[in-house]
Structures are given as structure tokens and as C-alpha cells.
Design an enzyme around this catalytic site. Structure first.
Site, short mmCIF file in Angstrom:
data_model
loop_
_atom_site.label_atom_id
_atom_site.label_comp_id
_atom_site.label_asym_id
_atom_site.label_seq_id
_atom_site.Cartn_x
_atom_site.Cartn_y
_atom_site.Cartn_z
N TYR A 15 -12.63 -2.62 -3.01
CA TYR A 15 -13.18 -2.65 -1.65
C TYR A 15 -14.71 -2.61 -1.63
CZ TYR A 15 -8.59 -2.20 0.60
OH TYR A 15 -7.32 -2.41 1.07
N ARG B 252 -1.77 -14.50 4.39
CA ARG B 252 -2.57 -13.84 5.43
C ARG B 252 -1.90 -13.96 6.80
NH1 ARG B 252 -7.02 -10.38 4.41
NH2 ARG B 252 -8.02 -11.09 6.31
N THR C 207 -5.91 -7.42 10.72
CA THR C 207 -6.26 -6.17 10.01
C THR C 207 -5.86 -4.94 10.82
OG1 THR C 207 -8.14 -7.32 9.03
CG2 THR C 207 -8.19 -4.91 8.98
N LYS D 231 0.82 -1.22 0.00
CA LYS D 231 0.00 0.00 0.00
C LYS D 231 0.86 1.28 0.00
CE LYS D 231 -3.98 -2.18 2.37
NZ LYS D 231 -4.84 -2.13 3.57
N ASN E 285 -2.03 -0.21 7.42
CA ASN E 285 -1.50 -1.54 7.70
C ASN E 285 -0.64 -2.11 6.56
OD1 ASN E 285 -3.57 -2.05 5.95
ND2 ASN E 285 -4.84 -3.18 7.40
N ARG F 180 2.11 -6.51 9.45
CA ARG F 180 1.30 -5.39 9.94
C ARG F 180 1.69 -5.02 11.37
NH1 ARG F 180 -4.50 -7.40 7.44
NH2 ARG F 180 -4.43 -6.17 5.53
N HIS G 124 -2.11 -5.38 1.60
CA HIS G 124 -3.38 -6.09 1.39
C HIS G 124 -3.06 -7.51 0.94
CE1 HIS G 124 -7.32 -7.25 -0.16
NE2 HIS G 124 -6.65 -7.74 -1.20
N GLU H 266 -10.11 -10.54 -7.17
CA GLU H 266 -9.10 -9.47 -7.08
C GLU H 266 -8.00 -9.63 -8.13
OE1 GLU H 266 -7.88 -9.66 -2.99
OE2 GLU H 266 -9.79 -8.89 -2.25
N PHE I 128 -15.58 3.98 7.63
CA PHE I 128 -14.21 4.34 7.24
C PHE I 128 -13.99 4.21 5.72
CE2 PHE I 128 -14.37 -0.12 8.57
CZ PHE I 128 -13.87 -0.78 7.46
#
Ligand code: IDP
Ligand code: MG
Length: 168
Positions: free
Chosen positions: A51, A92, A98, A11, A123, A109, A126, A137, A59
Site C-alpha cells: 500500500y 475490478r 472501494t 482480506k 471491503n 464489496r 483487493h 503487486e 487511514f
């Protein structure tokens, strides 16, 4: 176990802080293969589509500002596809929770994320959550031409006499 492919986004906060190398090194622990990589300037439409399941969350607008790079004056992300056995779950786990404050401190993260005083979860990464998300995705961020050995069906399309491969 079947080969899975999963989407990873480094990100804008991570790009801005030059964390890309650290994060890729951390992901190397998963012993997976990178089969696609692309620097992407994330348009609002792509961000909102990515998203879409979170539309309506309080948010959401800030999340779109975050992933499009408006929050960090850095309008790019590194998109990658990792491939291998159990790839989705493996990545993950390395990412961590998250919420970066709840993430294991040794996870990506946990180590590099933060929550801003405005409450944005910065964070840094993704990763697709499950096989359905991964397929959706990967098809959203990449064409089959960009992915080595894509695992989803591909068809040939002829447009103006030019042959391209698109998702079937
Ligand atoms: P994930 O990234 O771990 O899959 P999701 O629930 O899919 O988590 O949320 C997508 C992104 O939205 C998160 O990575 C984070 O940047 C942001 N986000 C999720 N929940 C919150 C929240 O409660 N406050 C602020 N940002 C959030
Ligand atoms: Mg998610």
C-alpha cells in the site's frame, strides 16, 4: 487482446467470516483462470510495501492493521493471481467500488463489505487497479515459481548451487 494477470487478496475480514468460497464463486463469473494461490501471513513490511502509494493518507495505519489481520485477530489472507483477457478490469468490476456503501449491491464489496463505526472500509477483497499495479503487486506477493505461466520476464539464479527462477 493480450492476456493480463491480476492480483487478488481475500482480506482477513473475509477469511474470518468464511466468505472465501462465496467470493471465489462470484469471481468465477469473470471466466478467468487461477494461476497462483497462497495463504499468506502478512508482515507489516509487506503490507506497507503493498500500500506504499497510500502512505500519508489519514487511514494508512488502520489500513495496515486491517490487512495484517490485527483488526480481526486473523493474520492471514488468501493471495491469488487471475489470468486471462482483460483480467484486471473484469475483476475490478466484480469487486465493485472501494467504499462498500457506494459499491453496487450485487458486487462482491457491495454484498459483503461494511464500514465500521471507526470508518475502516472492510471491503473483503483487493484487486489490482491497472497493469502497472498488477505487475508490481504480483512480483511482490509471488515468486515466478508460484505462478503457472507467468507473463512477466523471468531469469534463473544460482544460489549456493541451487537454481531458482526469479523475476528478471
Ligand atoms: P482499491 O482497494 O479499490 O484499489 P485504494 O484507493 O487502492 O482502493 O485503497 C486501498 C484500500 O484502502 C481500500 O481497499 C480500503 O480498504 C482502504 N481505503 C481506501 N480509501 C479509504 C477511506 O477513505 N477510508 C478508509 N479506508 C480506505
Ligand atoms: Mg488500489
Amino acid at each position: 487482446m493480450a492476456i493480463e494477470q491480476t492480483l487478488v487478496l481475500i482480506k482477513p475480514d473475509a477469511i474470518k467470516k468464511s466468505l472465501t468460497g462465496h467470493i471465489l464463486t462470484h469471481l468465477a463469473r469473470a471466466d478467468l483462470e487461477i494461476v497462483a494461490a497462497r495463504m499468506v501471513r502478512v508482515e507489516k513490511t509487506l503490507a506497507e510495501e503493498h500500500y506504499i502509494a497510500l502512505k500519508g493518507q489519514p487511514f494508512f495505519e488502520e489500513l495496515i492493521d486491517y490487512i495484517t489481520g490485527r483488526l480481526h485477530a486473523c493474520t492471514k489472507v488468501l493471495a491469488l493471481v487471475y489470468s486471462g483477457e482483460n483480467a484486471i478490469q473484469k475483476v475490478r468490476v466484480l469487486c465493485g467500488a472501494t467504499n462498500p456503501e457506494e459499491a453496487d449491491p450485487t458486487s462482491i464489496r457491495g454484498a459483503y463489505g461494511r464500514i465500521t463505526t471507526k470508518g475502516v472500509f472492510e471491503n473483503v477483497i483487493h484487486a489490482s487497479a491497472d497493469p502497472r499495479d498488477a505487475e508490481r503487486e504480483i512480483k511482490l506477493w509471488f515468486t515466478p515459481e508460484d505462478v503457472l505461466d507467468p507473463i512477466y520476464p523471468v531469469k534463473e539464479q544460482v544460489w549456493n548451487g541451487i537454481k531458482t527462477r526469479v523475476w528478471a
